[in-house]
Design an enzyme around this catalytic site. Structure first.
Site, PDB file in Angstrom:
ATOM      1  N   LYS A 102      23.812  25.790 -38.265  1.00  0.00           N
ATOM      2  CA  LYS A 102      25.125  26.256 -37.804  1.00  0.00           C
ATOM      3  C   LYS A 102      26.128  26.133 -38.947  1.00  0.00           C
ATOM      4  O   LYS A 102      26.556  25.045 -39.313  1.00  0.00           O
ATOM      5  CB  LYS A 102      25.645  25.456 -36.603  1.00  0.00           C
ATOM      6  CG  LYS A 102      26.827  26.175 -35.916  1.00  0.00           C
ATOM      7  CD  LYS A 102      27.716  25.268 -35.096  1.00  0.00           C
ATOM      8  CE  LYS A 102      28.806  24.637 -35.910  1.00  0.00           C
ATOM      9  NZ  LYS A 102      29.833  25.602 -36.404  1.00  0.00           N
ATOM     10  N   GLY A 133      30.771  16.985 -43.380  1.00  0.00           N
ATOM     11  CA  GLY A 133      32.114  17.327 -42.930  1.00  0.00           C
ATOM     12  C   GLY A 133      32.990  16.097 -42.864  1.00  0.00           C
ATOM     13  O   GLY A 133      32.773  15.114 -43.576  1.00  0.00           O
ATOM     14  N   SER A 134      33.973  16.139 -41.989  1.00  0.00           N
ATOM     15  CA  SER A 134      34.956  15.063 -41.916  1.00  0.00           C
ATOM     16  C   SER A 134      34.395  13.825 -41.226  1.00  0.00           C
ATOM     17  O   SER A 134      33.478  13.904 -40.399  1.00  0.00           O
ATOM     18  CB  SER A 134      36.205  15.533 -41.176  1.00  0.00           C
ATOM     19  OG  SER A 134      35.944  15.660 -39.790  1.00  0.00           O
ATOM     20  N   THR A 135      34.989  12.680 -41.544  1.00  0.00           N
ATOM     21  CA  THR A 135      34.584  11.422 -40.922  1.00  0.00           C
ATOM     22  C   THR A 135      34.855  11.445 -39.422  1.00  0.00           C
ATOM     23  O   THR A 135      34.055  10.930 -38.627  1.00  0.00           O
ATOM     24  CB  THR A 135      35.320  10.252 -41.586  1.00  0.00           C
ATOM     25  OG1 THR A 135      34.921  10.179 -42.965  1.00  0.00           O
ATOM     26  CG2 THR A 135      34.998   8.935 -40.910  1.00  0.00           C
ATOM     27  N   GLU A 136      35.965  12.040 -39.014  1.00  0.00           N
ATOM     28  CA  GLU A 136      36.308  12.106 -37.592  1.00  0.00           C
ATOM     29  C   GLU A 136      35.231  12.852 -36.799  1.00  0.00           C
ATOM     30  O   GLU A 136      34.778  12.389 -35.742  1.00  0.00           O
ATOM     31  CB  GLU A 136      37.669  12.782 -37.400  1.00  0.00           C
ATOM     32  CG  GLU A 136      38.853  11.983 -37.912  1.00  0.00           C
ATOM     33  CD  GLU A 136      38.951  11.966 -39.432  1.00  0.00           C
ATOM     34  OE1 GLU A 136      38.333  12.851 -40.082  1.00  0.00           O
ATOM     35  OE2 GLU A 136      39.623  11.077 -39.967  1.00  0.00           O
ATOM     36  N   GLY A 180      32.176  13.344 -37.818  1.00  0.00           N
ATOM     37  CA  GLY A 180      30.952  12.561 -37.937  1.00  0.00           C
ATOM     38  C   GLY A 180      30.835  11.505 -36.861  1.00  0.00           C
ATOM     39  O   GLY A 180      29.754  11.287 -36.289  1.00  0.00           O
ATOM     40  N   GLU A 230      27.063  13.143 -44.232  1.00  0.00           N
ATOM     41  CA  GLU A 230      27.768  13.111 -45.513  1.00  0.00           C
ATOM     42  C   GLU A 230      29.205  13.468 -45.212  1.00  0.00           C
ATOM     43  O   GLU A 230      29.518  14.616 -44.888  1.00  0.00           O
ATOM     44  CB  GLU A 230      27.134  14.075 -46.515  1.00  0.00           C
ATOM     45  CG  GLU A 230      27.562  13.805 -47.950  1.00  0.00           C
ATOM     46  CD  GLU A 230      28.677  14.710 -48.410  1.00  0.00           C
ATOM     47  OE1 GLU A 230      29.845  14.251 -48.365  1.00  0.00           O
ATOM     48  OE2 GLU A 230      28.406  15.842 -48.802  1.00  0.00           O
ATOM     49  N   CYS A 245      34.159  16.853 -51.446  1.00  0.00           N
ATOM     50  CA  CYS A 245      34.138  15.513 -50.850  1.00  0.00           C
ATOM     51  C   CYS A 245      34.251  14.421 -51.903  1.00  0.00           C
ATOM     52  O   CYS A 245      34.846  13.371 -51.658  1.00  0.00           O
ATOM     53  CB  CYS A 245      32.853  15.317 -50.043  1.00  0.00           C
ATOM     54  SG  CYS A 245      32.680  16.424 -48.632  1.00  0.00           S
ATOM     55  N   GLU A 259      42.142  11.170 -47.170  1.00  0.00           N
ATOM     56  CA  GLU A 259      41.527  12.327 -47.818  1.00  0.00           C
ATOM     57  C   GLU A 259      42.416  13.553 -47.591  1.00  0.00           C
ATOM     58  O   GLU A 259      42.698  13.925 -46.458  1.00  0.00           O
ATOM     59  CB  GLU A 259      40.124  12.582 -47.261  1.00  0.00           C
ATOM     60  CG  GLU A 259      39.421  13.717 -47.982  1.00  0.00           C
ATOM     61  CD  GLU A 259      38.002  13.938 -47.494  1.00  0.00           C
ATOM     62  OE1 GLU A 259      37.125  14.226 -48.327  1.00  0.00           O
ATOM     63  OE2 GLU A 259      37.770  13.827 -46.272  1.00  0.00           O
TER      64      GLU A 259
END
Length: 482
Positions: free
Chosen positions: A175, A227-230, A232, A249, A283, A383
């Site tokens: 995706k 992608g973003s930590t949120e 993730g 990651e 990143c 970030e």
């Protein structure tokens, strides 16, 4: 009606007929459309991948046959490199030189590197102490893998997820980010042309709902997400239902340390490009600069001068160094970070605004430099994912390590010094998955990639990727007269 879903070897539209526009970030114009996958489409893609996992066409082919397919993918990427580079630039916005010189060659090398692993995924015998027993291990495919691709380097990131998953004998559902689906669609076409059997690679396009349906699906065995930590963290929660394997990651706020003995001109050039590469949408971008107090004024002045000279423009312009940000939403986010930094008391030394004039319709933001930054300011902690450069000074090296490590993130870090002892000591003490000394942040198929702390779980690339996409099985044989 857009047919960008690829399920069980067939291109199809969404079962609901839904679709969305794909925009060129250089001017905001529509350049294509993609299908909005429904829950029904996700179910069908999972069923296709699960069926292909046990099909003779994939289960029973030899490792050497699988390697030849992946090698063929690499050859086809190279044969279509110019088309792929142009498509990536139109869709993502990055300068054509980046697309042509990094993404296409890098993607091809990921498939070649993983092709080499197909015939080298081995087990081992174990020196067990039970009389009459023999023990050995096998590495087997994890199963059906959901691969969720980011929008900053969509083509190469798709390659570094798909290649090891297929090399290990898994089947996949890919995706891409809804902002940048076009090169992933083209890559799936190339995979099919190379001889991947129906159902082994499936593609679903869509937004967060499609991603959520994949990560929650009981038929998925592993999720790999960049992608973003949120997001993730949301994936971890969504994957808990059947305890899926998860590789993440995520975000970064990479410190770059400029020692007193550093070659300042080299450090300025390296750190500038380490920040503005792909407009800062990396990143591992160098995004907080710790400069020895004896050199900080010189460094800041030279950085501001060099940043002001960068050519900003559409990625298809051959002279462009700094392309647009990827979306209007992200442009507004970067602008908000800059305004907050000014309000917090940081000194703006250059940039700080959206581009005007002939670039006003695109998502361009000037390279922006701040001095007078403190560790507690958001510009030094959060970030930003844009061309924003906060400069901080330091006096004490021991204090510096603690400051560099005082972050939720730990993806990468940089050290600029002429002293090899300093380089090794700092590299050992800084909490990050990758340390770069006197160089730009660059991935390689043979080198493991991933982060500490909130920068993720697991590793991609290198031999570690093979471990991430396989399960280890132990086999006991008893009753032997050994």
């Amino acid at each position: 009606m857009s047919k960008t879903l690829f399920i069980d070897g067939e291109w199809t539209a969404s079962s609901t007929g839904g679709s969305f526009d794909v925009l060129n970030p250089a001017d905001g114009e529509i350049i294509g459309s993609a299908a909005e996958a429904s829950t029904k489409d996700i179910d069908e893609a999972v069923a296709a991948a699960r069926g292909a996992l046990s099909a003779k066409e994939w289960r029973d082919i030899t490792p050497a046959q699988r390697a030849r397919i992946l090698w063929r993918v690499a050859d086809l990427i190279e044969a279509n490199a110019d088309e792929l580079a142009r498509l990536e630039t139109l869709d993502q916005g990055q300068p054509l030189g980046v697309s042509r010189n990094l993404n296409s060659p890098g993607a091809a090398e990921h498939f070649r590197y993983c092709a080499g692993w197909c015939t080298k995924i081995e087990g081992a015998t174990s020196p067990v102490s039970i009389p009459g027993a023999f023990h050995y291990t096998r590495r087997e495919p994890v199963g059906v893998c959901a691969l969720i691709i980011p929008w900053n380097f969509p083509f190469m990131t798709a390659a570094w997820k798909i290649a090891p998953a297929l090399a290990c004998g898994n089947t996949v559902i890919v995706k891409p980010a809804e902002q940048t689906p076009l090169t992933t669609v083209r890559l799936v076409e190339i995979l099919t042309e190379a001889g991947i059997p129906a159902g082994v690679v499936n593609l679903v396009t869509g937004g967060p709902e499609a991603g959520r349906a994949l990560t929650e699906h009981a038929g998925i065995d592993k999720v790999s997400f960049t992608g973003s930590t949120e997001v993730g963290k949301e994936i971890v929660r969504a994957s808990s239902g059947n305890l899926k394997r998860v590789t993440l990651e995520l975000g970064g706020k990479s410190p770059s340390i400029i020692a007193r003995d550093a070659d300042i001109d080299a450090a300025v050039q390296g750190n500038l490009m380490g920040n503005v590469f792909n407009s800062g949408q990396v990143c591992a971008a160098y995004s907080r600069f710790y400069v020895d107090s004896a050199r900080v004024d010189e460094f800041a002045e030279k950085m501001a001068t060099a940043a002001a000279s960068l050519k900003m423009g559409p990625g298809l312009n051959p002279d462009t160094v700094l392309g647009p940000l990827n979306s209007a939403e992200h442009l507004a986010r970067v602008e908000s970070h800059v305004k907050r930094a000014v309000e917090a008391g940081a000194e703006l030394r250059g940039g700080g605004s959206r581009a005007q004039g002939e670039l006003a319709n695109g998502y361009f933001f000037e390279p922006t430099i701040f001095t007078g930054v403190t560790d507690s300011m958001a510009v030094a902690r959060e970030e930003i994912f844009g061309p924003v450069m906060p400069i901080l000074s330091y006096d004490d090296a021991d204090e510096l390590v603690a400051r560099a490590n005082d972050s939720d993130f730990g993806l990468a870090a940089a050290i600029w010094t002429k002293d090899l002892n300093t380089a090794h000591e700092m590299a050992a003490r800084i909490q990050a998955g990758t340390i770069y000394v006197n160089m730009l942040p660059a991935p390689d198929p043979a080198a493991p990639w991933g982060g500490y702390k909130s920068s993720g779980w697991g590793r991609e690339m290198g031999p570690q990727a093979i471990e991430e996409y396989t399960e280890l099985k132990g086999v006991w044989i008893g009753g032997l007269n050994l």
